[in-house]
Design an enzyme around this catalytic site. Sequence first.
Site, PDB file in Angstrom:
ATOM      1  N   CYS A 133       0.539  24.285   7.842  1.00 16.81           N
ATOM      2  CA  CYS A 133      -0.333  25.239   7.075  1.00 16.81           C
ATOM      3  C   CYS A 133      -0.910  24.309   6.264  1.00 16.81           C
ATOM      4  O   CYS A 133      -0.600  23.589   5.348  1.00 16.81           O
ATOM      5  CB  CYS A 133       0.735  26.317   6.344  1.00 16.81           C
ATOM      6  SG  CYS A 133      -0.121  27.214   5.332  1.00 16.81           S
ATOM      7  N   ASP A 139      33.058 -23.739   9.325  1.00 16.23           N
ATOM      8  CA  ASP A 139      33.204 -22.167   9.210  1.00 16.23           C
ATOM      9  C   ASP A 139      34.302 -22.211   8.081  1.00 16.23           C
ATOM     10  O   ASP A 139      34.031 -21.652   6.936  1.00 16.23           O
ATOM     11  CB  ASP A 139      33.582 -21.367  10.206  1.00 16.23           C
ATOM     12  CG  ASP A 139      32.286 -21.147  11.003  1.00 16.23           C
ATOM     13  OD1 ASP A 139      31.387 -21.604  10.854  1.00 16.23           O
ATOM     14  OD2 ASP A 139      32.490 -20.499  12.214  1.00 16.23           O
ATOM     15  N   ARG A 197      29.825  -3.493  14.447  1.00 14.93           N
ATOM     16  CA  ARG A 197      30.182  -4.029  15.879  1.00 14.93           C
ATOM     17  C   ARG A 197      29.153  -4.629  16.686  1.00 14.93           C
ATOM     18  O   ARG A 197      29.456  -5.688  17.294  1.00 14.93           O
ATOM     19  CB  ARG A 197      30.506  -2.516  16.552  1.00 14.93           C
ATOM     20  CG  ARG A 197      30.840  -2.848  17.993  1.00 14.93           C
ATOM     21  CD  ARG A 197      31.471  -1.673  18.466  1.00 14.93           C
ATOM     22  NE  ARG A 197      32.173  -1.669  19.922  1.00 14.93           N
ATOM     23  CZ  ARG A 197      31.387  -1.462  21.149  1.00 14.93           C
ATOM     24  NH1 ARG A 197      29.965  -1.159  20.793  1.00 14.93           N
ATOM     25  NH2 ARG A 197      31.835  -1.574  22.025  1.00 14.93           N
ATOM     26  N   TYR A 208      33.075 -23.479   4.602  1.00 18.60           N
ATOM     27  CA  TYR A 208      32.169 -22.450   4.015  1.00 18.60           C
ATOM     28  C   TYR A 208      33.026 -21.154   3.611  1.00 18.60           C
ATOM     29  O   TYR A 208      32.946 -20.677   2.450  1.00 18.60           O
ATOM     30  CB  TYR A 208      31.432 -21.845   5.036  1.00 18.60           C
ATOM     31  CG  TYR A 208      30.346 -20.755   4.545  1.00 18.60           C
ATOM     32  CD1 TYR A 208      29.437 -21.196   4.099  1.00 18.60           C
ATOM     33  CD2 TYR A 208      30.638 -19.423   4.738  1.00 18.60           C
ATOM     34  CE1 TYR A 208      28.368 -19.950   3.768  1.00 18.60           C
ATOM     35  CE2 TYR A 208      29.711 -18.708   4.228  1.00 18.60           C
ATOM     36  CZ  TYR A 208      28.534 -18.899   3.692  1.00 18.60           C
ATOM     37  OH  TYR A 208      27.776 -17.884   3.396  1.00 18.60           O
ATOM     38  N   CYS A 262       0.491  32.939   5.279  1.00 16.66           N
ATOM     39  CA  CYS A 262      -0.574  33.073   4.306  1.00 16.66           C
ATOM     40  C   CYS A 262      -1.834  33.250   5.210  1.00 16.66           C
ATOM     41  O   CYS A 262      -2.903  33.725   4.758  1.00 16.66           O
ATOM     42  CB  CYS A 262      -0.624  32.198   3.513  1.00 16.66           C
ATOM     43  SG  CYS A 262      -1.242  30.383   4.369  1.00 16.66           S
ATOM     44  N   SER A 313      35.401  -1.399  23.644  1.00 20.27           N
ATOM     45  CA  SER A 313      35.374  -0.152  23.180  1.00 20.27           C
ATOM     46  C   SER A 313      36.421   0.712  24.050  1.00 20.27           C
ATOM     47  O   SER A 313      37.208  -0.037  24.395  1.00 20.27           O
ATOM     48  CB  SER A 313      33.948   0.370  24.061  1.00 20.27           C
ATOM     49  OG  SER A 313      33.820   0.047  25.149  1.00 20.27           O
ATOM     50  N   LEU A 314      36.436   2.071  24.202  1.00 23.07           N
ATOM     51  CA  LEU A 314      37.730   2.677  24.847  1.00 23.07           C
ATOM     52  C   LEU A 314      37.217   3.284  25.960  1.00 23.07           C
ATOM     53  O   LEU A 314      36.013   3.619  26.052  1.00 23.07           O
ATOM     54  CB  LEU A 314      38.140   3.471  23.924  1.00 23.07           C
ATOM     55  CG  LEU A 314      38.650   3.125  22.378  1.00 23.07           C
ATOM     56  CD1 LEU A 314      38.939   4.112  21.166  1.00 23.07           C
ATOM     57  CD2 LEU A 314      40.039   2.567  22.877  1.00 23.07           C
TER      58      LEU A 314
END
Length: 691
Positions: free
Chosen positions: A434, A41, A146, A44, A419, A90-91
């Site tokens: 319509c 990694d 995320r 790269y 109409c 998350s929270l």
Amino acid sequence: MNTRSLPQTEAAAAAELARLAALLQRHDRAYHEQDAPEVTDAEYDAIRAENNAIEAAFPSLIRPDSPSMRVGGAPAGGFAQLRHRMPMLSLDNAFDAEEFIEFAERAARFLGRKDVDFAMVAEPKIDGLSVSLTYHDGQLLHAATRGDGTTGEDVTANIRTVAGIPHMLTKPFPARIEVRGEVFIAKADFLTLNVAQEEAGQRPFANPRNAAAGSLRQLDFRITRSRPLRMFAYAMGEASAPVASTHWGYLGQLKAWKFSVNPLSTQLQGPAEADAFQERMGLERSGLGYDIDGVVYKIDDLGLQSRLGFVGRAPRWAIAWKFPAQQATTVLEDILIQVGRTGALTPVAVLTAVGVGGVLVTRATLHNEDEITRKDIRIGDTVVVQRAGDVIPQIVSVKVELRPDNARVFVPPERCPVCGSHAVRLPGEVVRRCTGGLICPAQTEERLIHLASRGAFDIEGLGEKTVRELVTDGLLKTLADIFRLPDKEMALAVREHWGPISARNLVHAIEQRRDIPFERFILGLGIRRIGEVNAKLLARHYTSFANWRSQMLAAVAIGSDARSDLGAILRIGPTIANELAEFFAEPRNVASMDALAAELRIADAVVDTAVNSALSGKTVVFTGSLETLARPEAKALAERLGAKVTDAVTRKTDLVVIGADPGSKARKAAELGIRVITEAEFRALAATSPA
Ligand code: IVH
């Protein structure tokens, strides 16, 4: 920084970029498609950083196949996956002061202290989508959504087009750092975007959050670039060295690096001050330019944060204190039917006026008949209304226990309320329509507005309000009537608030549009799903109105050669082909179109022979008010000559065409040393180009 030195000449840089593009492509394939990476990694990342550094020094050499311009190794139809070095969690939520105090007490208990008056930072919680940006040696290397918290989607090319995100950090910076934040769309931009979506025949987004997510998760970064996305940075992921000792200090560093940080972020102390801030934000909420659904409170001291750590998927050191939903109870007095430009009949709730989150609500969308059935909504019911995403009110539920005896079930209309034509709901569709087409005054009025609008024929002085008035007064009934207005100059001049000059100006503006490019003509008809892009495709394919007309009439027959030809045009596809066939199957539509065409001189489309034009391959910006060419026409002319027309002046711009009062774009062009020409020079250039 990079240990390799930058190429010194353009030629050397171009050669190096070509080599790196090929190399990265090979590694991308090996990694994403064959699951057999040939490099680590870190190696790269180093190649990618080198590529980015050369691109930053020679922006004009950025290749279309550059890894910074595309989604790395994206499998067909999807994004590549990127693993977050530190999970995106998350929270926990609190919904009232009591739950907030419990949060503070939990943290205090964990740390073995009595005092709950932590120094904290409060940040408005924006409802968008979170992203993680990785910087290596100060350069933006990649960006991911995320996703499931562990792995997200590689949206690097798209993120580069978003405002408030630096591509390069100024020193000092840690060698490697992840910055996290929320990508969102402002409320006003959301409304504008939805108008454009509808004009282009695309479905509008339900709320700003969906619009932001849909705009960021585009496989073509150019679409993302055209969307007004922003980001507020608010959190750190992995960092190879400490950046600050408090969260507040970290936000200060983010600002120094030129990230946008929410200016409402505040330092405060303990639950009492949090309570006051929560109340203040609740009051200010509806006046903010973007949607928030609460406030995030974070314990400021990063030392305490790391001691507190995480429980499950949420930190012990932060909490999202959510606002109560903005709801109110009122009575559904009636259900009206609104008729749109393309004939869609939308049920609209008429409500006894009620305040919801500081806004007086009298109408709510009911989306479609199925929704009414599903929620069992009846006229006369007491209903709970909610402002979804702070914008469009909707009905959440019915208080069945309060239902009066005379409550009425809604019966979908069999005829258009305007109409009287049949209203039909085709199998598989949620919308009833319509069938009156251009004979339906409601549809015609919307189509007249569309035809005259900036995006289509761009008739100056014939905006929505004027069209509606002229329809009411009987001066406009059909599309062709617009071009018959010049015969009625006297009638215009004697209108209230008008006079000979306004009448003259309008007549003049109309006359200027009698010569119309073929694609503008198609666009002006307001056929469902035929926006700017599809109108252009059709014009280029069929080149002349006469040819298109006869081919479309032939395409009405399912299975005809003309229909398959139509469906086969790049990006048109069967749905849009059906839409066109439906329009042409209705003789009244064809008659109305023909009447309009009879008033015009429709210029054949010029097919891309412009490879050698002076403008081919150039990026052009128009600015200021042009005198002889309308914007859409100038744009079309430049595109026909092979140019790409954009809005903003950047280093990639080749040419800026200025009209009267050009403003900041012309200044920017001068600063960047970009060639600036007048409208007359542009016309001369166009005239001498062999297109
Ligand atoms: S901090 C570990 N700060 O809310 C802490 N999140 O419900 C990670 N959000 O996924 C998040 N504004 O998308 C943080 N100022 C803010 C935020 C914020 C919005 C979002 C974010 C997160 C979600 C959690």
